[in-house]
Scaffold this active site. Sequence first.
Site, short mmCIF file in Angstrom:
data_model
loop_
_atom_site.label_atom_id
_atom_site.label_comp_id
_atom_site.label_asym_id
_atom_site.label_seq_id
_atom_site.Cartn_x
_atom_site.Cartn_y
_atom_site.Cartn_z
N ARG A 177 -1.60 -10.53 10.81
CA ARG A 177 -2.79 -9.83 11.03
C ARG A 177 -3.92 -9.35 10.04
O ARG A 177 -4.78 -8.35 10.14
CB ARG A 177 -1.71 -8.50 11.18
N PRO A 196 6.81 -3.83 6.07
CA PRO A 196 7.91 -3.86 5.21
C PRO A 196 8.11 -2.65 3.98
O PRO A 196 6.99 -2.14 3.49
CB PRO A 196 7.57 -5.02 4.10
N GLU A 197 9.12 -2.27 3.93
CA GLU A 197 9.36 -0.94 3.32
C GLU A 197 9.80 -1.67 1.70
O GLU A 197 9.88 -2.40 1.40
CB GLU A 197 10.45 -0.08 3.83
N LYS A 243 5.40 0.38 -2.62
CA LYS A 243 5.57 -0.86 -1.69
C LYS A 243 4.37 -1.96 -2.18
O LYS A 243 3.88 -2.86 -1.38
CB LYS A 243 5.04 -0.44 -0.11
N ARG A 246 6.83 24.47 0.51
CA ARG A 246 6.32 23.54 1.70
C ARG A 246 7.03 23.90 3.06
O ARG A 246 8.15 23.79 3.11
CB ARG A 246 6.51 22.14 1.43
N HIS A 252 -3.05 -19.25 9.09
CA HIS A 252 -3.15 -17.88 8.76
C HIS A 252 -2.79 -17.93 7.08
O HIS A 252 -2.66 -16.87 6.50
CB HIS A 252 -2.32 -16.85 9.22
N ARG A 276 5.62 8.75 14.81
CA ARG A 276 6.62 7.82 14.40
C ARG A 276 7.71 8.26 15.13
O ARG A 276 8.22 9.54 15.15
CB ARG A 276 6.65 7.67 12.87
#
EC number: 3.2.2.23
Length: 297
Positions: free
Chosen positions: A125, A2-3, A58, A168, A106, A285
Amino acid sequence: MPELPEVETVRRGLEPALVGACFSHVHLARPDLRFPLPERFAARLTGQRVEALSRRAKYLVADLSSGEALIMHLGMSGRFDVVLPDGRQVSPGDFYLEGAGARAKHDHVSFALSNGARVTYNDVRRFGFMDLVPAAELATCRHFAGMGIEPLGNELSGEAVARLFRGRRTPLKAALLDQRLIAGLGNIYVCEALHRARLHPETPAGALADAAGRPTKAARLLAEVIRDVLTEAVAAGGSTLRDYVHTDGTKGAFQHAFRVYDREGLACTARGCRGVVRRVVQSGRSTFFCEVCQPAR
């Protein structure tokens, strides 16, 4: 994982059950999640009132009457099941819609509250975690020390982007995902923001500052669209990937507004564009972008 918009959706769903209530009982089904739970975790929570529930990047942060703060991270599959004081059952952030029996094994941490609510943390998980730290030391605790600015609110601006990225050579997408610079951005919303800003994901991050360190027009636009994308995603209840749903059991809807994410090979949605969405891999990614709207420079 989740973001930021999904975590904010969870925060808003938990707030009515937690804030203002005291923990009357804490049940631990196991001594650890991703990491061992804090020493005397249940005892330190029992009897404490939740003064506020906030979000940092987050992470969820519950300020307690004891002066400690409960930090919670959902990991990959963490979720909360809530029984409200009126008996309604809700799940503010549900990623895995398994049968109730299969899901119950769980359930790792359960909080009974003085208002009659019950909040259960479920994690298939077990990559999520919880910690207790002194509230006065939140900014310097191991979870938040060195964390970058928040992308929502007043901290993010063209000037901030130029200051953070100046000099950068890192690809722009990688810089945006660096939590030491801007905290809380994830893969989905970075892809979407870069498309709206018409910036190629491999553009050197330093290109968003001029020789004097001032923000370019692109830097100002990028800051604006990041806020826009996140605000729209929060309003939509996040994005449903796999089985994510929010408080009332409905699914997040922002995935229907994706312009590039997970749209490899499909036509670009920008008005007048005849480009096709491409996918490349950056730092392990998937990156989605349109070569026409986001040309390499």
